[in-house]
Each structure stands twice: as structure tokens, then as C-alpha cells.
Design a protein around this motif. Structure first.
Motif, PDB file in Angstrom:
ATOM      1  N   PHE A  57      66.495  99.355  39.704  1.00  0.00           N
ATOM      2  CA  PHE A  57      65.269  98.800  39.130  1.00  0.00           C
ATOM      3  C   PHE A  57      64.086  99.433  39.842  1.00  0.00           C
ATOM      4  O   PHE A  57      63.865  99.237  41.029  1.00  0.00           O
ATOM      5  N   TYR A  58      63.337 100.228  39.080  1.00  0.00           N
ATOM      6  CA  TYR A  58      62.178 100.930  39.637  1.00  0.00           C
ATOM      7  C   TYR A  58      60.932 100.191  39.181  1.00  0.00           C
ATOM      8  O   TYR A  58      60.604 100.186  38.009  1.00  0.00           O
ATOM      9  N   ILE A  59      60.288  99.531  40.109  1.00  0.00           N
ATOM     10  CA  ILE A  59      59.095  98.753  39.765  1.00  0.00           C
ATOM     11  C   ILE A  59      57.899  99.304  40.522  1.00  0.00           C
ATOM     12  O   ILE A  59      57.888  99.394  41.744  1.00  0.00           O
ATOM     13  N   ASP A  71      55.781 104.674  19.941  1.00  0.00           N
ATOM     14  CA  ASP A  71      56.647 103.710  19.249  1.00  0.00           C
ATOM     15  C   ASP A  71      57.800 103.225  20.123  1.00  0.00           C
ATOM     16  O   ASP A  71      58.265 102.106  19.961  1.00  0.00           O
ATOM     17  N   ASP A  72      58.256 104.080  21.042  1.00  0.00           N
ATOM     18  CA  ASP A  72      59.434 103.720  21.843  1.00  0.00           C
ATOM     19  C   ASP A  72      59.084 102.984  23.128  1.00  0.00           C
ATOM     20  O   ASP A  72      59.961 102.627  23.899  1.00  0.00           O
ATOM     21  N   LEU A  73      57.800 102.795  23.377  1.00  0.00           N
ATOM     22  CA  LEU A  73      57.401 102.215  24.658  1.00  0.00           C
ATOM     23  C   LEU A  73      57.142 100.718  24.537  1.00  0.00           C
ATOM     24  O   LEU A  73      56.575 100.262  23.550  1.00  0.00           O
ATOM     25  N   GLU A  74      57.581  99.981  25.578  1.00  0.00           N
ATOM     26  CA  GLU A  74      57.284  98.543  25.633  1.00  0.00           C
ATOM     27  C   GLU A  74      55.948  98.360  26.338  1.00  0.00           C
ATOM     28  O   GLU A  74      55.887  97.965  27.490  1.00  0.00           O
ATOM     29  N   TRP A  75      54.917  98.685  25.620  1.00  0.00           N
ATOM     30  CA  TRP A  75      53.574  98.598  26.172  1.00  0.00           C
ATOM     31  C   TRP A  75      52.787  97.549  25.401  1.00  0.00           C
ATOM     32  O   TRP A  75      53.100  97.268  24.254  1.00  0.00           O
ATOM     33  N   PRO A  76      51.722  97.016  26.007  1.00  0.00           N
ATOM     34  CA  PRO A  76      50.873  96.087  25.255  1.00  0.00           C
ATOM     35  C   PRO A  76      50.329  96.783  24.010  1.00  0.00           C
ATOM     36  O   PRO A  76      49.937  97.958  24.077  1.00  0.00           O
ATOM     37  N   THR A  77      50.304  96.087  22.885  1.00  0.00           N
ATOM     38  CA  THR A  77      49.809  96.706  21.653  1.00  0.00           C
ATOM     39  C   THR A  77      48.379  97.191  21.814  1.00  0.00           C
ATOM     40  O   THR A  77      48.022  98.234  21.272  1.00  0.00           O
ATOM     41  N   LEU A 127      64.781 107.390  36.871  1.00  0.00           N
ATOM     42  CA  LEU A 127      63.756 107.402  35.824  1.00  0.00           C
ATOM     43  C   LEU A 127      64.322 106.863  34.516  1.00  0.00           C
ATOM     44  O   LEU A 127      65.521 106.958  34.290  1.00  0.00           O
ATOM     45  N   PRO A 128      63.500 106.287  33.685  1.00  0.00           N
ATOM     46  CA  PRO A 128      62.061 106.086  33.855  1.00  0.00           C
ATOM     47  C   PRO A 128      61.754 104.886  34.742  1.00  0.00           C
ATOM     48  O   PRO A 128      62.660 104.149  35.109  1.00  0.00           O
ATOM     49  N   VAL A 129      60.489 104.727  35.060  1.00  0.00           N
ATOM     50  CA  VAL A 129      60.026 103.533  35.754  1.00  0.00           C
ATOM     51  C   VAL A 129      60.319 102.335  34.850  1.00  0.00           C
ATOM     52  O   VAL A 129      59.997 102.352  33.669  1.00  0.00           O
ATOM     53  N   ASP A 130      60.975 101.319  35.410  1.00  0.00           N
ATOM     54  CA  ASP A 130      61.342 100.175  34.580  1.00  0.00           C
ATOM     55  C   ASP A 130      60.158  99.280  34.246  1.00  0.00           C
ATOM     56  O   ASP A 130      60.068  98.735  33.156  1.00  0.00           O
ATOM     57  N   LEU A 131      59.276  99.124  35.228  1.00  0.00           N
ATOM     58  CA  LEU A 131      58.080  98.317  34.956  1.00  0.00           C
ATOM     59  C   LEU A 131      56.918  98.886  35.740  1.00  0.00           C
ATOM     60  O   LEU A 131      57.011  99.116  36.942  1.00  0.00           O
ATOM     61  N   TYR A 132      55.827  99.123  35.018  1.00  0.00           N
ATOM     62  CA  TYR A 132      54.622  99.667  35.634  1.00  0.00           C
ATOM     63  C   TYR A 132      53.533  98.629  35.498  1.00  0.00           C
ATOM     64  O   TYR A 132      53.270  98.157  34.399  1.00  0.00           O
ATOM     65  N   LEU A 133      52.940  98.272  36.615  1.00  0.00           N
ATOM     66  CA  LEU A 133      51.957  97.201  36.593  1.00  0.00           C
ATOM     67  C   LEU A 133      50.613  97.673  37.118  1.00  0.00           C
ATOM     68  O   LEU A 133      50.535  98.300  38.174  1.00  0.00           O
ATOM     69  N   GLY A 134      49.564  97.383  36.375  1.00  0.00           N
ATOM     70  CA  GLY A 134      48.231  97.783  36.820  1.00  0.00           C
ATOM     71  C   GLY A 134      47.186  97.380  35.808  1.00  0.00           C
ATOM     72  O   GLY A 134      47.514  96.870  34.738  1.00  0.00           O
ATOM     73  N   GLY A 135      45.923  97.610  36.151  1.00  0.00           N
ATOM     74  CA  GLY A 135      44.829  97.203  35.270  1.00  0.00           C
ATOM     75  C   GLY A 135      44.759  98.038  34.006  1.00  0.00           C
ATOM     76  O   GLY A 135      45.345  99.116  33.926  1.00  0.00           O
ATOM     77  N   ASP A 136      44.040  97.531  32.996  1.00  0.00           N
ATOM     78  CA  ASP A 136      43.992  98.242  31.718  1.00  0.00           C
ATOM     79  C   ASP A 136      42.873  99.278  31.676  1.00  0.00           C
ATOM     80  O   ASP A 136      42.671  99.925  30.662  1.00  0.00           O
ATOM     81  N   LYS A 194      61.449 111.767  28.640  1.00  0.00           N
ATOM     82  CA  LYS A 194      60.183 112.174  28.032  1.00  0.00           C
ATOM     83  C   LYS A 194      59.029 111.340  28.537  1.00  0.00           C
ATOM     84  O   LYS A 194      57.976 111.847  28.875  1.00  0.00           O
ATOM     85  N   GLU A 195      59.259 110.033  28.540  1.00  0.00           N
ATOM     86  CA  GLU A 195      58.174 109.110  28.878  1.00  0.00           C
ATOM     87  C   GLU A 195      58.428 108.481  30.243  1.00  0.00           C
ATOM     88  O   GLU A 195      59.520 107.981  30.501  1.00  0.00           O
ATOM     89  N   PRO A 196      57.415 108.481  31.083  1.00  0.00           N
ATOM     90  CA  PRO A 196      57.617 108.014  32.455  1.00  0.00           C
ATOM     91  C   PRO A 196      57.681 106.495  32.610  1.00  0.00           C
ATOM     92  O   PRO A 196      58.401 106.011  33.467  1.00  0.00           O
ATOM     93  N   PHE A 197      56.929 105.766  31.781  1.00  0.00           N
ATOM     94  CA  PHE A 197      56.814 104.323  32.010  1.00  0.00           C
ATOM     95  C   PHE A 197      57.347 103.546  30.811  1.00  0.00           C
ATOM     96  O   PHE A 197      56.666 103.404  29.808  1.00  0.00           O
ATOM     97  N   LYS A 198      58.569 103.047  30.957  1.00  0.00           N
ATOM     98  CA  LYS A 198      59.207 102.358  29.838  1.00  0.00           C
ATOM     99  C   LYS A 198      58.434 101.103  29.462  1.00  0.00           C
ATOM    100  O   LYS A 198      58.123 100.868  28.311  1.00  0.00           O
TER     101      LYS A 198
END
Length: 797
Positions: free
Chosen positions: A33-35, A206-212, A520-529, A555-559
Motif C-alpha cells: 500500500f503506497y500512500i 476515465d480510469d482514475l479514481e479522482w474527484p469529478t 506503482l501506482p500510488v494507491d492513494l494520493y492526498l493533497g490540496g486541490d 501509465k498513470e501515477p496516481f490511481k
RNA sequence: GCCGGCCUGGCGGAAUGGUAGACGCGCUAGACUCAAAAUCUAGUAAUAGAGAUAUUGUAAGGGUUCAAGUCCCUUGACCGGCACCA
């Protein structure tokens, strides 16, 4: 009262001495788990409450994951190069070199004092030569692959900062740092070809679990438009004018063309009114970006006398104008103006009295442009077409037949302006020889930043590195050359730092390939918007590029990405020194302890929302921890079960586990409070529950729980790797429940019944409730809705 | 102008379409104390009522549903992003 100062110091020391949180990255036997936290730039102000907020969330999750048996990578480092750090140094009269190191020491102390479980053996700093060697190495490869270029192009110039800036560093025409004016200027500059990756940066979203919202911001920033390029012949000369349009189907309404002032053709020798034209060009060039894009201002422009364009379909002559409402940096820098169906063209046509031809029915072009759909008119072969999509397709087909145009896409995303005429950054590893530019070989990296006493920016667009004459002027293989004196922007190092944490001391490559494949990839990336279009886009582009080269396996660093909200001052406004509403983490830790601060910031509200600070709230969190500590000192803890606590215990384990995973710490804490309240009421606590509860609380309040774990529960080692408690879902539900009875949707009674009571029984019991009975009197029952284990709703007439 | 988000007690906030206000702060009363703090107990959306209970209530208006804070439409306020992008 527990002594937070003593307990917290003691455990922080224990964790450091025992390297409790050191991750063996080569241990592939456990799930990984890469956080990752967005690393801070080490300003002299130290950590603020917002840092603590995000870092506590990631820390809590890290600690739970370790207890759940994951091999957790949770590193921290320093975004030490770049404008913010350098500006801060200048402001305080320091040299960025030593000052940065000093600040890093302060930050590190604060992070340790907040109890974060970082693996400090993985620490990186972007200003460290052993790190920026690889930043330079990536740049070198980008150059060799044609993605980094030294090009003459319009750039954003900030006189006050003495440097060019990237588009994301400009807010409303002013510099993000300092708010100084920015103007457009043509300069030879290093740029990175972001548009080449535009489509992939768009599609991969489309493949990223990012805030809409973040995805939307990136989509907008990339700004893909599909349309056509159309090439117009110009009467009597060789040159053609190519325009980009999303509405090629309105070409029969194109009554003039407009060129951006910077367009090549504006200097053509056949232009008859050269004097007026050059006057106009001069005026537009002195305008700042902000002035030029002032929407309210009236359109200006000038007609090119002596040149006319030809409509490829009907041979009609079309006048050519210049206006600064057309931007050289978008599309082809030239448009076909269709005033009947574009409001901007309409205003221009009205002002200069140019013909307006309606080609789509539906509006009243005497009043304004009609931009919606409708039937084609005055459009030759298009008149019989009945929708926009077909009209566009047919037009493009015909253009292709005539070899006068083709389908095309255009992006708002532009080149990343990659050089800064500043001191505090990675030197661009390139040499200008008389005939060409060369980048350095791998063996010559890192190219170390020369030490300079006077590192301040000059206002003539020259880098301070020009002053390091011995460094600049070099001879290589008998040829004389000059080193590039620009440095890289702050976002260079942060575009790949997450790779380096895996293998920070590797001297031969960015990181060992096997490690990258595993982690890789980073499992969770946390920071300001606030990094939505800067860092988060640049790092995606670099990662995609490194993926193409086979260096990085994903391909993508931050899942998954999560933004913590802002912590506002108690008055609901953004914390700032000038408003006097800043609260300092150091003081809070001193007064209430790190555990209290962590708990409070997580309890304030949903992690993603902005939340106002409250002093009483911080105090309340301290009281909660006191209450927990007192509980373990006063309540009888015995190794025997307690049926009265069984349900609330299992509910608590379930809710806390699930909520931590979803970063819903506020509700996890309230559930723990419910548990504590229940135990006080019961006056007795089974040992199993006592131990488990301390584990549940540990991720948020690590110090006090370690203390209770060892001192009161008598364990002789850290709780950090103890097994996370499990729960039995069956035991979370009681065997009775409060059945709600509604009449026409209004609650008329409640009654305790046992779980899984049959529908018939539920109905009968419901009708027996006196208050329900009286409501049913004399009424006709239309329908009865029964939701098992929940409610009965009787619909009457 | 376009895109996204948000709106719930005095405050922070909670609620898989099924008991609105969990949990906490604050406040009120009481216990303990010479007193205060801390702690404990009870209460706390509004209106009426001693109470049972009734009515109203999640920005405003409409709709869908047996049932709406939650789903749909319209409007408004606020926050964020983009903005002469053809």
C-alpha cells in the motif's frame, strides 16, 4: 490529566530509535500500500493547520493498513526548489541554499512532533543533486525525444519576478506568486510539448479514481475542440490562410477572416495600408494579457487593404481583418468570421459595418447572433441537410475533395514553459554551441547549480547564472559553448518525486525496475486541490512519457486522489497573517498535545470540506482523550465477556474500519465516542474490547494509545503492528428493533418488536397501537406498505 | 458566458429513498465543592401544551413516490475552475 508532553516525546523517540516505520520495500510477501502526501515546500513559516489535516488523514490510514498486514510505504520529502522557496528567501533576506536546509529542519521537527509515521529513510529533497540528477536526466530524454524544445514563441513574462511563467502560474493575468502583472512577449524559450499528450491525458482520466471536480478542471484546461482546418486562397499571392473552426458548416456565412496581430501575413508586402496596420500592431503589443482579454472592452481591428481571401466553395471574395480578439496561441491564429452565428464576430461586424449573412434559421440576426441549431439556408449543398452533425461531416468531406481542408482538433492546453530566469532551480543541462544545442551526457549529470553570492533576479530577462562566468563559458571537444543559464520551474522535481521514494539512493537509475513494478501506482494520493492543473497534470504527462519509454510500468501515477479541504480561520475566512486568524500547530501541540490536534482536525467535519477553526472544538478533543485515559484507569477491565457491550463493540469495529478506509474520520470518531459513552454507562470492560478499542483509536491518536497499550494493558512492545480487530456483522444487529408505524407517511407510533417479525404480525401490531387506531377510525385503508425490520405505512382515505 | 460544487438547529456537522438533527461544541438546570475549575446527571429544532401529543421544519417554488434532506425540473445565494479558445 495525562501529561501529553512527556508521553508524546517518549513515543516519538521510541519510533525513531527503533525505526518502527521503516519500510522494507523489497519485502514482496505482503500486499503493498503506497500512500503519498503532496510534499510541502519548506517555507520559513513552518507547517500550518492545513498540512496537519491532510497528513493526519494519510497517517491514520497508513497506521491502520500496517495493522491490517499491508506493507505500507508512507514517505515524505521536500519540494525545495522553485519560486515559492526562493521568493521566501529573498523576502527574509536569506540565501535560498542554507535557508532551505534550515526550513527543512523545522518542518521535519514539526512533522515528528505531530506523530506522523513517515519512513524517514526514504526522505528526498528536490534541491539535492543526487535527486535532481534524475530531474535533469528526464529532461535530457525529453529533449532527445523532441518533447522538450528551445523555441521562439509568445511567453508570459513577469517583470517583477524577472522570469517567464507557465500558464498555471498565472491567475487572472497576474502572477500566482506575488500578484504581479504578466505580459505576453516573444522569447526563445525552453518548452515541453504538453499538447502532444493532450489526448492521452484526457482519455486516461476515465480510469482514475479522482474527484469529478478535479477531472473536470483538467478536461477544461486541456480544452479539446473538434472541428476543421480550412485553407483559404488569397487573391494574387502564394500564401494561404488556414483557419480553425468548430463550425465548418457555416462557411457560407463567413463574410470576413480575422488574423491575430502576431500572424505572419500581417506583414505581407502587398498590404496597402501598412502604416495603419503597423500602428495597430504596436498598440496591441503593448497591452498586457489582462487588458487584451478584458471582455467588456469594445472590439478593435483594422482591415488589410490589398488582400482578399476566396471562399473555396463559391469563389466569393472575403475581406481580411486583423484584431486582437483572435489569439495567435490557439488554433491557427486565424478565424473565418460568421457574424450571423457567433456573438463575437457579430459585434465586430456591427462595429465595422461588415455584411451579415444568415445561414441557420431560428434567430433574429437583426438583434444578435443566433448560436443554436436550425435549418440551413443560403448554404448551397447544405440547404437540404437537416442536422448540424451531418452538415459538418458533409462540409469536411467536400473540403477534403477540394483539398481545401480537413478534420482537425484544437486544444487550449499549451506548451509548458519550462525555463525560469531565476537562480533557485535545477540548471537546464544544455549547452548552446554556435551551430546547435546539445544536452549533457548521462556521465555529466548532475549538472550542479553553481554557488552564487548574488542570486537575485535581474529585470532584463537574464538569469542570475549569467554571472557565473566560469561556469557558463565552456569548451567541449574543442568547441566553444555557453551553458543554458535558465533553471527549471518548481514543478519539475515534483513531476516525478513519487518514483524516487521507492529507491532514493539508487545511483544508476530513477528507481529499481522491480521496485517500480511492485509499488506503482500510488494507491492513494492526498493533497490540496490547488494543484489540479499544475503539478497534477505535469506529473501525469511525465509519467505517461516514462511509461512510453518503458521506464515506468504504469501509465498513470496516481490511481486514487483525494483533496483535503481548507481549514479556515474562526471567522470563516481564509487564514492569513494580515487577518490575524492564524492558529499555529506548534502552540496547539504544546497546549493540547498532538493527539488532540489530530483528533480535532479529523473530527471537524468531512475531510474534503472547508471548515472553520474553533478553539472550543480543539479543547473538546482533548477532553475526549482525557475521558478515554480515565476510562482505562477507573473502569474495571476483566477477561470476561459482557453481553451488554457486544453489539456496540461490533458496530464500532465495523464503522471505524469502514470509515477509515473511506477517509470518513469524523464519523469514525463519533462512533468511538458512542462506544466510550456506552462503556462508562456499563461500568465494566472486557479485556478483548479494551485492547481492540485502543487499536481502533491508535491511527488517529498514536501516542496516548501506545502509552495505554504498554502501561495499562501491559504489553511490552509497540502497538503499530498488532492485528487490526475484526467484527462479526451478525453481532452488530440486535434481536429487537423499534418498528415505526406511519399513517399516510406521518409517524403515529413506535413499538419494539423482535427482528424478522412476519409482515402479517407487523401489520397487526401496528393496528393495535392506540394512536394509530384513533387515526384509522372511520377511514378506509387503501394500501399498507411494509418494510421488514423497519416500518409499516398505512395509507388511508 | 461556460463547467463543477454547495445550501440541514445558536455553532461544527450526522442521516443505503424509510424515525431529520447521530456525535461534539455551546447553553440551561442539578450533583460534588467553602468556592471555582474539572467531573458526573438531566434537558436542549421551532410553535402550542403540565404532559400525552399536534403542527411546522433540511435555501425558495414545483414534480415523482405509500414515503423526499436524499430523485427530477425551475429559481436564488454562496464557493471553485475556465473565459474573446473560434
Amino acid at each position: 490529566m495525562y501529561n501529553h508532553n512527556r508521553i508524546e516525546k517518549k513515543w516519538q523517540q521510541y519510533w525513531l530509535e527503533n525505526e518502527t516505520f521503516k519500510t522494507d520495500v523489497w519485502d514482496f510477501s505482503k500486499p503493498k500500500f503506497y500512500i503519498l502526501d503532496m510534499f510541502p515546500y519548506p517555507s520559513g513559516d513552518g507547517l500550518h493547520t492545513g498540512h496537519i489535516e491532510g497528513y493526519t488523514a494519510s497517517d491514520a490510514l497508513s497506521r491502520m493498513k500496517r495493522m491490517q498486514g499491508y506493507n505500507v510505504l508512507h514517505p515524505m520529502g521536500w519540494d525545495a526548489f522553485g519560486l515559492p522557496a526562493e521568493q521566501y528567501a529573498i523576502k527574509t533576506g536569506n540565501h535560498p541554499d542554507k535557508f532551505t536546509l534550515q526550513n527543512i529542519q523545522v518542518f521535519k521537527r514539526q512533522l515528528i512532533e505531530a506523530g506522523f509515521s513517515y519512513d524517514w529513510s526514504k526522505e528526498v529533497s528536490t534541491s539535492d543533486p543526487s535527486f535532481y540528477k534524475w530531474t535533469q536526466w528526464i529532461f535530457k530524454n525529453l529533449y532527445l525525444d523532441g518533447l522538450a524544445k528551445y523555441a521562439d514563441m509568445p511567453v508570459n513574462w513577469c517583470e517583477e519576478l524577472g522570469t517567464v511563467l507557465a500558464n498555471d502560474e498565472i491567475i487572472n493575468g497576474k502572477s500566482e506568486r506575488g500578484g504581479y502583472p504578466v505580459v505576453r512577449k516573444n522569447l526563445k524559450q525552453w518548452v515541453i510539448d504538453m499538447p502532444k499528450y493532450a489526448d492521452r491525458l484526457l482519455d486516461n482520466l476515465d480510469d482514475l479514481e479522482w474527484p469529478t471536480s478535479t477531472k473536470e478542471i483538467q478536461k477544461n484546461w486541456i480544452g479539446k475542440s473538434v472541428g476543421a482546418k480550412i485553407s483559404f486562397d488569397v487573391k494574387g499571392i502564394e500564401e494561404k490562410i488556414t483557419v480553425f473552426t468548430t463550425r465548418p458548416d457555416t462557411i457560407f456565412g463567413a463574410t470576413f477572416l480575422v488574423l491575430a496581430p502576431e500572424h505572419d501575413l500581417t506583414k505581407h508586402e502587398l498590404i496597402k495600408n501598412k502604416k495603419e496596420v503597423s500602428e495597430y500592431l504596436e498598440i496591441t503589443q503593448t497591452k498586457s494579457e489582462l487588458e487584451r482579454t478584458e471582455l467588456s472592452k469594445e472590439k478593435t481591428g483594422i482591415k488589410l487593404e490589398g488582400l482578399v481571401a476566396i471562399n473555396p466553395f463559391n469563389g466569393k471574395e472575403i475581406p481580411i481583418w486583423i484584431s486582437d480578439y483572435v489569439l495567435i496561441s490557439y488554433g491557427t491564429g486565424a478565424i473565418m468570421a460568421v457574424p450571423a452565428h457567433d456573438q463575437r464576430d457579430y459585434e465586430f461586424a456591427k462595429k465595422f459595418d461588415i455584411e451579415i449573412i444568415e445561414v441557420i434559421k431560428g434567430g433574429d440576426i437583426a438583434i444578435e447572433a443566433y448560436e443554436k441549431d436550425g435549418q440551413y439556408v443560403n448554404s448551397d449543398f447544405l440547404n437540404s441537410v437537416d442536422n448540424k452533425k451531418d452538415g459538418i461531416e458533409l462540409t469536411i468531406n467536400k473540403l477534403e475533395e477540394l483539398k481545401k481542408g480537413e478534420k482537425a482538433v484544437s486544444y487550449k492546453l499549451r506548451e509548458w514553459i519550462f525555463a525560469r530566469q531565476r537562480y533557485w532551480g535545477e540548471p537546464v543541462p544544455a549547452i548552446h554551441f554556435e551551430d546547435k544545442i546539445e544536452v549533457l551526457d548521462d556521465s555529466e549529470l548532475p549538472l550542479v547549480l553553481p554557488e552564487l553570492e548574488d542570486y537575485k533576479p535581474s529585470q532584463k530577462g537574464q538569469s542570475p547564472l549569467e554571472k557565473a562566468k566560469d561556469w557558463v563559458n565552456i569548451e567541449k571537444d574543442g568547441r566553444k559553448g555557453r551553458r543554458e543559464t535558465s533553471t527549471m520551474p518548481g514543478s519539475a522535481g515534483s513531476s516525478w518525486y513519487f518514483l524516487r521514494y521507492l529507491d532514493p539512493k539508487n545511483e544508476n537509475e530513477i528507481a529499481d525496475k522491480k521496485l517500480m513494478e511492485h509499488w506503482l501506482p500510488v494507491d492513494l494520493y492526498l493533497g490540496g486541490d490547488e494543484h489540479a492543473v499544475g503539478h497534477l497534470l505535469y506529473s501525469r504527462m511525465w509519467n505517461n512519457y516514462l511509461y512510453d519509454k518503458g521506464i515506468v510500468p504504469v501509465k498513470e501515477p496516481f490511481k486514487k486522489l483525494f483533496h483535503q479541504g481548507m481549514i479556515l480561520g474562526a471567522n470563516g475566512e481564509k487564514m492569513s497573517k494580515s487577518k490575524g486568524n492564524v492558529v499555529s500547530p506548534d502552540e496547539l501541540i504544546q497546549t493540547y498535545g498532538a493527539d488532540s490536534l489530530r483528533i480535532y482536525e479529523m473530527f471537524m467535519g468531512p475531510l474534503e470540506s472547508d471548515k472553520p477553526w474553533s478553539d472550543t472544538g480543539a479543547e473538546a478533543s482533548r477532553k475526549f482523550l482525557e475521558r478515554v485515559y480515565r476510562l482505562y484507569q477507573t473502569i474495571k477491565i476483566e477477561d470476561k465477556p459482557n453481553n451488554n457491550l457486544e453489539r456496540v463493540y461490533h458496530q464500532t469495529v465495523m464503522k471505524v474500519t469502514n470509515d477509515y478506509n473511506e477517509l470518513k474520520f469524523n464519523t469514525a470518531i463519533s462512533q468511538m465516542m458512542i462506544f466510550v459513552n456506552a462503556v462508562y454507562k456499563e461500568g465494566h470492560l472486557p479485556l478483548e474490547y479494551a485492547e481492540s478499542f485502543i487499536k481502533l483509536l491508535n491511527p488517529l491518536a498514536p501516542h496516548i494509545t501506545e502509552e495505554i497499550w504498554t502501561k495499562i494493558l501491559k504489553h511490552n512492545h509497540t502497538i503499530a503492528y498488532e492485528a487490526w480487530p475484526s467484527y462479526d456483522e451478525i453481532k452488530t444487529v440486535s434481536d429487537t428493533y423499534e418498528m415505526v408505524v406511519q399513517v399516510n407517511g406521518k409517524i403515529r407510533g413506535k413499538i419494539d418488536v423482535s427482528m424478522n417479525t412476519s409482515k402479517e404480525e407487523m401489520e397487526n401490531l401496528a393496528k393495535e397501537i392506540p394512536n394509530v387506531k384513533s387515526n384509522l377510525e372511520g377511514k378506509q385503508i387503501v394500501k399498507i406498505i411494509i418494510v421488514p425490520n423497519k416500518l409499516v405505512n398505512i395509507v388511508i382515505k
